[in-house]
Write an enzyme that holds these catalytic residues in place. Structure first.
Site, short mmCIF file in Angstrom:
data_model
loop_
_atom_site.label_atom_id
_atom_site.label_comp_id
_atom_site.label_asym_id
_atom_site.label_seq_id
_atom_site.Cartn_x
_atom_site.Cartn_y
_atom_site.Cartn_z
N HIS A 140 0.86 -1.18 0.00
CA HIS A 140 0.00 0.00 0.00
C HIS A 140 0.90 1.24 0.00
CE1 HIS A 140 -2.77 2.96 1.82
NE2 HIS A 140 -3.75 2.17 1.48
N ASP A 217 2.93 -4.64 8.05
CA ASP A 217 1.74 -3.81 7.89
C ASP A 217 0.54 -4.74 8.03
OD1 ASP A 217 -0.50 -2.56 6.90
OD2 ASP A 217 0.45 -1.78 5.09
N GLN A 220 -4.74 -4.96 6.94
CA GLN A 220 -5.78 -5.85 6.41
C GLN A 220 -5.83 -7.19 7.14
OE1 GLN A 220 -8.05 -5.02 4.34
NE2 GLN A 220 -7.18 -3.07 3.70
N LYS A 243 -10.66 -0.55 10.35
CA LYS A 243 -10.89 -1.74 9.52
C LYS A 243 -11.26 -2.95 10.38
CE LYS A 243 -7.37 -0.10 6.33
NZ LYS A 243 -7.90 0.34 5.04
N CYS A 381 -4.79 2.59 -3.62
CA CYS A 381 -3.55 3.09 -3.00
C CYS A 381 -2.42 2.08 -3.16
CB CYS A 381 -3.75 3.41 -1.51
SG CYS A 381 -4.94 4.70 -1.24
#
Ligand code: PMP
Length: 424
Positions: A140, A217, A220, A243, A381
């Protein structure tokens, strides 16, 4: 069972193979029960942000209306209540990702801020010209641009490990990118554009063998996979509350205590100090050293409620439900002429990113919207991913614990309708 039979079972019982009662879950989310353009909302934009269960909304309402005062400051009752709830939220986050210590949990605005914090506070002071930061093609922008800024500031070099046509990281090529100059690997756990789940355990092991650190990261990953930062042995792990069915404006940076202790503060201000004089200021202990100013404590408390909610259902149950939905969605979308799924990794999360021959993603998104179906269209993104797959944009349906096979049928029906409109 074929997809159709699955659908029937699903609709009758209201629960998938996971045994999760999806109708009961849906009842917890007020936003799902509304009409859009005269059609019942089908919300499939969860990778961008997820809807909120009532427990999160009630928690926010409660703390703003009943137990509201600034944290860590007052000796009065309300301030103590809010402080206790804020620190309890930190403990909930710790337990959720199995960190060893609440001192390793820093509240930030979200994944983006967490990564920028690591770039500016961990990497910037020590990285020299020629030092390397290794990322992957599927990152991302939040896990690309902070490193580019760092490279401009320090002369460090950004390297990128490639992916195959399925959108899987090429592990051998990744390992070849590691070398004596590698200082940090920054990699997504689950790709928002492709759905790929990366083998982060292996990545971390390989990277550590080369003496470098790893930032994962997890934006998600945390709503869908159980994450154990101690088992992973990652050095940094970043995620966002919104999220994870929590509020916006709140997120988490996990970092090993020894790293946080050695890092200078990210921002200066109230709360992050021990003592201030005009000659010299000393800093608070971690994690407060990294939480300058009034934190979004109500957001943190709300995120704690979201964590209670998902752990109450169980991440295994959620993952099973989403996995069977993803399989079903892949099957029915695969039956649509001219539709190509971008991101077909073997190990994949609940993201269905696709292109449809003859219709631009933005046009398709608009037609789907008219049918009440909310999807994301564009580059997500992740422009380098689009470039890698030679497409300007994709349409992305991203699934969450409250989605159903019936909603996927509605998505497929709306795509068929779009093909008719475009006379395909
Ligand atoms: N990384 C990934 C993989 C993401 O999907 C996102 C959000 N789309 C981010 C980072 C950035 O998260 P936030 O905007 O909440 O900071």
């Amino acid at each position: 069972m074929n997809g159709l039979n699955d659908t029937m079972t699903y609709r009758v019982s209201g629960s998938g193979e996971s045994g999760m009662d999806v109708e009961k879950v849906r009842a917890d989310f007020p936003a799902l029960h509304q009409m859009v353009h005269g059609k019942p909302l089908v919300y499939l934009d969860n990778a961008a942000s997820a809807q909120k269960p009532r427990i999160v909304l009630d928690t926010l309402q409660h703390y703003y209306s009943k137990e509201y005062a600034n944290v860590h400051r007052g000796v009065h009752y309300l301030s103590e209540q809010a402080t206790q709830a804020y620190e309890l939220a930190r403990e909930k986050v710790r337990a959720f990702i199995n960190a060893g210590d609440t001192r390793e949990i820093v509240f930030v605005r979200g994944t983006t801020e967490a990564i920028n914090l690591v770039a500016q506070s961990y990497a910037r002071p020590g990285f020299k010209a020629g030092d390397e930061i290794l990322i992957t093609t599927m990152e991302h922008h939040s896990n690309i641009v902070p490193w580019q800024l760092l490279c401009e500031q320090t002369g460090a070099v950004l390297k990128v490990a490639p992916v195959n046509d399925a959108g899987e990281l090429l592990l051998e090529a990744f390992e070849q990118c590691l070398g004596p100059r590698t200082r940090l690997v920054a990699v997504t756990h689950l790709s928002n554009a492709l759905g790929t789940i990366n083998p982060v355990e292996q990545i971390i092991e390989m990277t550590h063998a080369h003496g470098a650190r790893v930032l994962v990261d997890g934006a998600q990953a945390v709503p869908h996979l159980g994450v154990d930062v101690q088992a992973l042995d990652c050095d940094f792990y970043a995620f966002s509350g919104h999220k994870l069915y929590g509020p916006t404006g709140i997120g988490v940076l996990f970092a090993k205590a020894e790293l946080l202790e050695a890092m200078p503060p990210y921002q200066g201000g109230g709360e992050m100090i021990s003592e201030v004089t005009f000659e010299k200021t000393t800093y608070a202990d971690i994690p407060l050293k990294f939480e300058a100013g009034t934190p979004h404590f109500v957001g943190a408390i709300g995120m704690g409620a979201a964590i209670d909610y998902v752990t109450g259902i169980g991440l295994d149950t959620i993952a099973q439900h989403e996995h069977s939905l993803t399989e079903y969605g892949t099957q029915i979308l695969g039956e649509i002429p001219g539709l190509r799924i971008i991101g077909t990794a073997h190990h994949k999360g609940s993201i269905l990113s696709f292109v449809l021959e003859g219709i631009h993603a933005h046009d398709l998104g608009t037609i789907l919207d008219q049918a009440g179906v909310a999807v994301r269209t564009g580059h997500h993104c992740a422009m380098p991913v689009m470039e890698r797959f030679g497409v300007p944009a994709t349409t992305r349906a991203s699934l969450a614990l409250y989605n159903t096979q019936q909603e996927l049928d509605q998505l497929a029906a709306a795509i068929h309708e779009a093909r008719k409109i475009f006379r395909l």
